[in-house]
Scaffold this motif. Structure first.
Motif, PDB file in Angstrom:
ATOM      1  N   GLN A  54     -87.024  34.078  50.084  1.00  0.00           N
ATOM      2  CA  GLN A  54     -87.310  34.941  48.948  1.00  0.00           C
ATOM      3  C   GLN A  54     -86.699  36.328  49.145  1.00  0.00           C
ATOM      4  OE1 GLN A  54     -91.585  34.653  48.765  1.00  0.00           O
ATOM      5  NE2 GLN A  54     -91.550  32.947  47.318  1.00  0.00           N
ATOM      6  N   GLN A  55     -86.709  36.814  50.386  1.00  0.00           N
ATOM      7  CA  GLN A  55     -86.073  38.103  50.676  1.00  0.00           C
ATOM      8  C   GLN A  55     -84.567  38.022  50.418  1.00  0.00           C
ATOM      9  OE1 GLN A  55     -87.116  39.487  54.615  1.00  0.00           O
ATOM     10  NE2 GLN A  55     -89.302  39.161  54.267  1.00  0.00           N
ATOM     11  N   ALA A  56     -83.958  36.905  50.792  1.00  0.00           N
ATOM     12  CA  ALA A  56     -82.528  36.709  50.526  1.00  0.00           C
ATOM     13  C   ALA A  56     -82.264  36.608  49.037  1.00  0.00           C
ATOM     14  CB  ALA A  56     -82.028  35.461  51.248  1.00  0.00           C
ATOM     15  N   GLN A  57     -83.138  35.903  48.337  1.00  0.00           N
ATOM     16  CA  GLN A  57     -82.984  35.746  46.888  1.00  0.00           C
ATOM     17  C   GLN A  57     -83.071  37.103  46.188  1.00  0.00           C
ATOM     18  OE1 GLN A  57     -82.408  32.871  45.091  1.00  0.00           O
ATOM     19  NE2 GLN A  57     -82.246  34.165  43.278  1.00  0.00           N
ATOM     20  N   ALA A  58     -83.960  37.958  46.673  1.00  0.00           N
ATOM     21  CA  ALA A  58     -84.146  39.276  46.068  1.00  0.00           C
ATOM     22  C   ALA A  58     -82.888  40.130  46.173  1.00  0.00           C
ATOM     23  CB  ALA A  58     -85.319  39.993  46.729  1.00  0.00           C
ATOM     24  N   LYS A  59     -82.044  39.827  47.146  1.00  0.00           N
ATOM     25  CA  LYS A  59     -80.778  40.545  47.305  1.00  0.00           C
ATOM     26  C   LYS A  59     -79.610  39.778  46.690  1.00  0.00           C
ATOM     27  CE  LYS A  59     -81.362  43.770  51.087  1.00  0.00           C
ATOM     28  NZ  LYS A  59     -80.696  44.349  52.279  1.00  0.00           N
TER      29      LYS A  59
END
Length: 221
Positions: A128-133
């Motif tokens: 999710q952190q990767a998706q947010a970027k």
């Protein structure tokens, strides 16, 4: 139109379950991938994960393939556990940023190559952190561990949607080159739009993927 600039990070599994000969084949696969993008406006970064994660090369655009080959010879396998979530979180914070060489206008690509399920937790949170970027993620599973169960589901969690375009499974490390052209085609076709949502992701994880590449052909999972 697809973004002309592409920043591609390769995250390689250096855990103890990967034979040292196979780790060399994984590194050779990355070199071949870099060769295939050498005429594009592409930067590359290389990281290895096991119990911890090491960023061996930050994002840079080097057209001389010999430089990349030499860099690969300097990467030595870690031979520890498989902390996939920890590695993804680290790359989001330390690599896909300006200090890691990432370009604001470039398409952000993460290619994860692994031979089995992770030993740490919070993989969904890390993704999710990767998706947010807006990091587009490709998951490559090598070997029989990804036929069923947790390991197979983890590929779906790691990868962007749709999983049919972002998840690859190969029978062994010799077969990695069989997916190179399709992986390149999928990366170049990115138009900067992604689908997100945990419910959709878990549905894919439960139902499986439409197709996967082996050393010789497409086959259903």
């Amino acid at each position: 139109c697809p973004t002309s600039q592409i920043d591609i990070a390769f995250l390689l599994d250096g855990s103890g379950s990967v034979h040292y000969v196979d780790f060399s084949k994984m590194k050779a696969f990355v070199v071949e991938m870099i060769k295939s993008f050498i005429d594009h406006d592409t930067q590359f970064a290389i990281a290895q994960f096991s119990t911890d994660c090491t960023i061996h090369e930050k994002f840079q655009q080097i057209k001389n393939i010999t430089v990349w080959e030499d860099a690969m010879t300097q990467i030595h396998q870690k031979y520890q556990w498989t902390y996939t979530a920890t590695a993804i979180r680290q790359l989001v914070k330390q690599l896909f940023v300006s200090t890691g060489g990432a370009r604001p206008s470039a398409s952000k690509i993460l290619v994860v190559v692994t031979d089995g399920e992770s030993n740490d937790h919070s993989l969904t949170e890390a993704v999710q952190q990767a998706q947010a970027k807006n990091i587009t993620r490709y998951a490559i599973g090598v070997g029989n561990a990804f036929n069923v169960g947790k390991a197979k589901n983890e590929l779906a969690i790691i990868a962007s949607l749709p999983t049919s375009k972002h998840v690859f499974k190969v029978t062994d490390f010799d077969a990695l080159n069989s997916i190179r052209e399709q992986l390149k085609k999928n990366i170049i076709a990115i138009e900067g739009t992604q689908t997100t949502g945990d419910s959709s992701r878990m549905e894919f994880a439960q139902d499986g993927f439409s197709a996967a590449l082996t050393s010789n052909h497409f086959s259903p999972w």
